[in-house]
Design an enzyme around this catalytic site. Sequence first.
Site, PDB file in Angstrom:
ATOM      1  N   GLY A 112       0.670  -4.851   0.971  1.00  0.00           N
ATOM      2  CA  GLY A 112      -0.515  -4.949   0.115  1.00  0.00           C
ATOM      3  C   GLY A 112      -0.259  -5.713  -1.175  1.00  0.00           C
ATOM      4  O   GLY A 112      -1.181  -6.294  -1.753  1.00  0.00           O
ATOM      5  N   ALA A 140       0.866  -1.172   0.000  1.00  0.00           N
ATOM      6  CA  ALA A 140       0.000   0.000   0.000  1.00  0.00           C
ATOM      7  C   ALA A 140       0.904   1.224   0.000  1.00  0.00           C
ATOM      8  O   ALA A 140       2.063   1.155   0.423  1.00  0.00           O
ATOM      9  CB  ALA A 140      -0.890  -0.018   1.236  1.00  0.00           C
ATOM     10  N   GLU A 196      -0.563  -9.240  -0.252  1.00  0.00           N
ATOM     11  CA  GLU A 196      -1.986  -9.463   0.023  1.00  0.00           C
ATOM     12  C   GLU A 196      -2.799  -9.566  -1.268  1.00  0.00           C
ATOM     13  O   GLU A 196      -3.725 -10.371  -1.369  1.00  0.00           O
ATOM     14  CB  GLU A 196      -2.515  -8.335   0.925  1.00  0.00           C
ATOM     15  CG  GLU A 196      -1.912  -8.413   2.326  1.00  0.00           C
ATOM     16  CD  GLU A 196      -2.141  -7.163   3.165  1.00  0.00           C
ATOM     17  OE1 GLU A 196      -1.847  -6.045   2.684  1.00  0.00           O
ATOM     18  OE2 GLU A 196      -2.611  -7.290   4.309  1.00  0.00           O
ATOM     19  N   GLU A 242       4.648  -4.808   7.538  1.00  0.00           N
ATOM     20  CA  GLU A 242       3.885  -3.715   8.151  1.00  0.00           C
ATOM     21  C   GLU A 242       4.358  -3.335   9.543  1.00  0.00           C
ATOM     22  O   GLU A 242       4.347  -2.160   9.914  1.00  0.00           O
ATOM     23  CB  GLU A 242       2.391  -4.063   8.195  1.00  0.00           C
ATOM     24  CG  GLU A 242       1.688  -3.956   6.847  1.00  0.00           C
ATOM     25  CD  GLU A 242       1.790  -5.202   5.990  1.00  0.00           C
ATOM     26  OE1 GLU A 242       2.588  -6.102   6.318  1.00  0.00           O
ATOM     27  OE2 GLU A 242       1.075  -5.276   4.982  1.00  0.00           O
TER      28      GLU A 242
HETATM   29  N1  CO8 Z   1       4.499   3.158  -0.957  1.00  0.00           N
HETATM   30  C1  CO8 Z   1       4.856   4.307  -1.583  1.00  0.00           C
HETATM   31  N2  CO8 Z   1       5.947   4.427  -2.365  1.00  0.00           N
HETATM   32  C2  CO8 Z   1       6.733   3.344  -2.499  1.00  0.00           C
HETATM   33  C3  CO8 Z   1       6.416   2.129  -1.882  1.00  0.00           C
HETATM   34  C4  CO8 Z   1       5.248   2.051  -1.080  1.00  0.00           C
HETATM   35  N3  CO8 Z   1       4.829   0.925  -0.485  1.00  0.00           N
HETATM   36  N4  CO8 Z   1       7.377   1.227  -2.195  1.00  0.00           N
HETATM   37  C5  CO8 Z   1       8.248   1.864  -2.993  1.00  0.00           C
HETATM   38  N5  CO8 Z   1       7.862   3.144  -3.173  1.00  0.00           N
HETATM   39  C6  CO8 Z   1       8.539   4.191  -3.963  1.00  0.00           C
HETATM   40  C7  CO8 Z   1       9.756   4.715  -3.243  1.00  0.00           C
HETATM   41  O1  CO8 Z   1       9.383   5.698  -2.302  1.00  0.00           O
HETATM   42  C8  CO8 Z   1      10.564   5.259  -4.388  1.00  0.00           C
HETATM   43  O2  CO8 Z   1      10.041   6.496  -4.765  1.00  0.00           O
HETATM   44  P1  CO8 Z   1      11.042   7.737  -5.094  1.00  0.00           P
HETATM   45  O3  CO8 Z   1      11.845   7.257  -6.282  1.00  0.00           O
HETATM   46  O4  CO8 Z   1      10.112   8.848  -5.406  1.00  0.00           O
HETATM   47  O5  CO8 Z   1      11.893   7.912  -3.885  1.00  0.00           O
HETATM   48  C9  CO8 Z   1      10.268   4.280  -5.516  1.00  0.00           C
HETATM   49  O6  CO8 Z   1       9.052   3.616  -5.153  1.00  0.00           O
HETATM   50  C10 CO8 Z   1      11.331   3.234  -5.694  1.00  0.00           C
HETATM   51  O7  CO8 Z   1      11.552   2.612  -4.449  1.00  0.00           O
HETATM   52  P2  CO8 Z   1      13.006   2.501  -3.774  1.00  0.00           P
HETATM   53  O8  CO8 Z   1      13.889   3.613  -4.193  1.00  0.00           O
HETATM   54  O9  CO8 Z   1      12.785   2.314  -2.295  1.00  0.00           O
HETATM   55  O10 CO8 Z   1      13.528   1.133  -4.445  1.00  0.00           O
HETATM   56  P3  CO8 Z   1      14.556   0.094  -3.842  1.00  0.00           P
HETATM   57  O11 CO8 Z   1      14.862  -0.847  -4.953  1.00  0.00           O
HETATM   58  O12 CO8 Z   1      15.685   0.775  -3.155  1.00  0.00           O
HETATM   59  O13 CO8 Z   1      13.717  -0.700  -2.703  1.00  0.00           O
HETATM   60  C11 CO8 Z   1      11.813  -1.839  -1.796  1.00  0.00           C
HETATM   61  C12 CO8 Z   1      12.618  -1.482  -3.054  1.00  0.00           C
HETATM   62  C13 CO8 Z   1      12.645  -2.776  -0.895  1.00  0.00           C
HETATM   63  C14 CO8 Z   1      10.566  -2.558  -2.260  1.00  0.00           C
HETATM   64  C15 CO8 Z   1      11.458  -0.531  -1.027  1.00  0.00           C
HETATM   65  O14 CO8 Z   1      10.875   0.389  -1.932  1.00  0.00           O
HETATM   66  C16 CO8 Z   1      10.489  -0.748   0.103  1.00  0.00           C
HETATM   67  O15 CO8 Z   1      10.880  -1.221   1.154  1.00  0.00           O
HETATM   68  N6  CO8 Z   1       9.204  -0.356  -0.104  1.00  0.00           N
HETATM   69  C17 CO8 Z   1       8.195  -0.426   0.919  1.00  0.00           C
HETATM   70  C18 CO8 Z   1       7.791  -1.857   1.186  1.00  0.00           C
HETATM   71  C19 CO8 Z   1       6.766  -1.909   2.294  1.00  0.00           C
HETATM   72  O16 CO8 Z   1       7.047  -1.635   3.444  1.00  0.00           O
HETATM   73  N7  CO8 Z   1       5.535  -2.276   1.917  1.00  0.00           N
HETATM   74  C20 CO8 Z   1       4.445  -2.393   2.863  1.00  0.00           C
HETATM   75  C21 CO8 Z   1       3.662  -1.128   2.880  1.00  0.00           C
HETATM   76  S1  CO8 Z   1       2.419  -1.155   4.131  1.00  0.00           S
HETATM   77  C22 CO8 Z   1       1.159  -2.061   3.463  1.00  0.00           C
HETATM   78  O17 CO8 Z   1       1.217  -2.524   2.371  1.00  0.00           O
HETATM   79  C23 CO8 Z   1      -0.040  -2.243   4.345  1.00  0.00           C
HETATM   80  C24 CO8 Z   1      -1.252  -2.704   3.565  1.00  0.00           C
HETATM   81  C25 CO8 Z   1      -2.492  -2.457   4.323  1.00  0.00           C
HETATM   82  C26 CO8 Z   1      -2.879  -1.047   4.374  1.00  0.00           C
HETATM   83  C27 CO8 Z   1      -3.957  -0.773   5.329  1.00  0.00           C
HETATM   84  C28 CO8 Z   1      -4.512   0.589   5.212  1.00  0.00           C
HETATM   85  C29 CO8 Z   1      -4.690   1.326   6.479  1.00  0.00           C
END
Ligand code: CO8
Length: 258
Positions: free
Chosen positions: A108, A63, A111, A131
């Site tokens: 997400g 998400a 999921e 999360e």
């Molecule tokens: N949300 C928003 N932006 C994201 C997300 C995300 N989940 N994942 C990646 N991005 C963006 C980054 O911010 C980045 O943007 P920018 O270039 O503008 O800085 C771009 O995508 C590329 O990402 P990275 O530079 O971080 O790429 P890397 O190759 O270095 O890393 C990863 C890749 C490991 C996947 C890293 O991006 C990461 O850890 N992402 C987040 C993963 C995460 O924690 N996901 C879980 C999110 S919480 C969730 O899903 C809960 C669901 C339920 C919601 C309930 C609602 C209340």
Amino acid sequence: MSFVTSMQEGPILTLTLNRPEALNALNGQVLDDLDAALDAVDLDTVRCLILTGVGDRAFAAGADIAAMANMTPEEAAAFSRRGNEVFRRIETFPLPTVAAVNGYALGGGCELAMACDIRLCSENAVFGQPEVTLGITPGFGGTQRLMRLVGMGKAKELIFSARTVKAAEARSMGLVNAVYPPEELLPAARKLGERIARNAPIAVRACKAAMNEGIDLPMDEAVDAEVREFSGCFETEDQKRGMAGFLNKQKNIEFQNK
Ligand code: CO8
């Protein structure tokens, strides 16, 4: 401009999450676009849905964290409800669904893959529910579906620790069915879809309905669901066509979805 593209090839419809700048992270608009793409599915001609992500880095990296960062509890509840609504729609959609996981499937994203009937992935896929590292719980079905897929103990280990797993481990725990080199993933998903598409569509849908319903029921009630779906097939032309075809030693029976 939609964050989800649709492409139909014969009986297979591929829905592709298309938000590469955020690794296909799911915000409200992506969820709405996914819902709208489901509205547009032609149930007469499509026999299998494939869900994938654009590019070779991510299926969906979760998400959208930026969209969630300042949410109130009420807004978070609404977002979680909306995600659960769309994912439940996928889970109960009246067609088989295959997730072709082409990279990160985190939060997400994992999921979403779990809401599909079948998961295939590429060798570079990474699954996880991170999360708790963000101070939240999974909110699009992860606390419920992961344990149903891999068992309570393994699901708790993964969710409490936020440990991610690579393709081979995901396969060994039953989270995905098969792993492919990246360039072979979509062809493999299509091949599976085509194989499903050759079978009697109403019967395939009935199998999905019986299995989805039965998993949450005691066995005595679950077998009632099977009896209902099984007997319902005998109202279809395809049952007559399929059985007559077998008895007449006919090859490659063409089912009519009737
Ligand atoms: N949300 C928003 N932006 C994201 C997300 C995300 N989940 N994942 C990646 N991005 C963006 C980054 O911010 C980045 O943007 P920018 O270039 O503008 O800085 C771009 O995508 C590329 O990402 P990275 O530079 O971080 O790429 P890397 O190759 O270095 O890393 C990863 C890749 C490991 C996947 C890293 O991006 C990461 O850890 N992402 C987040 C993963 C995460 O924690 N996901 C879980 C999110 S919480 C969730 O899903 C809960 C669901 C339920 C919601 C309930 C609602 C209340």
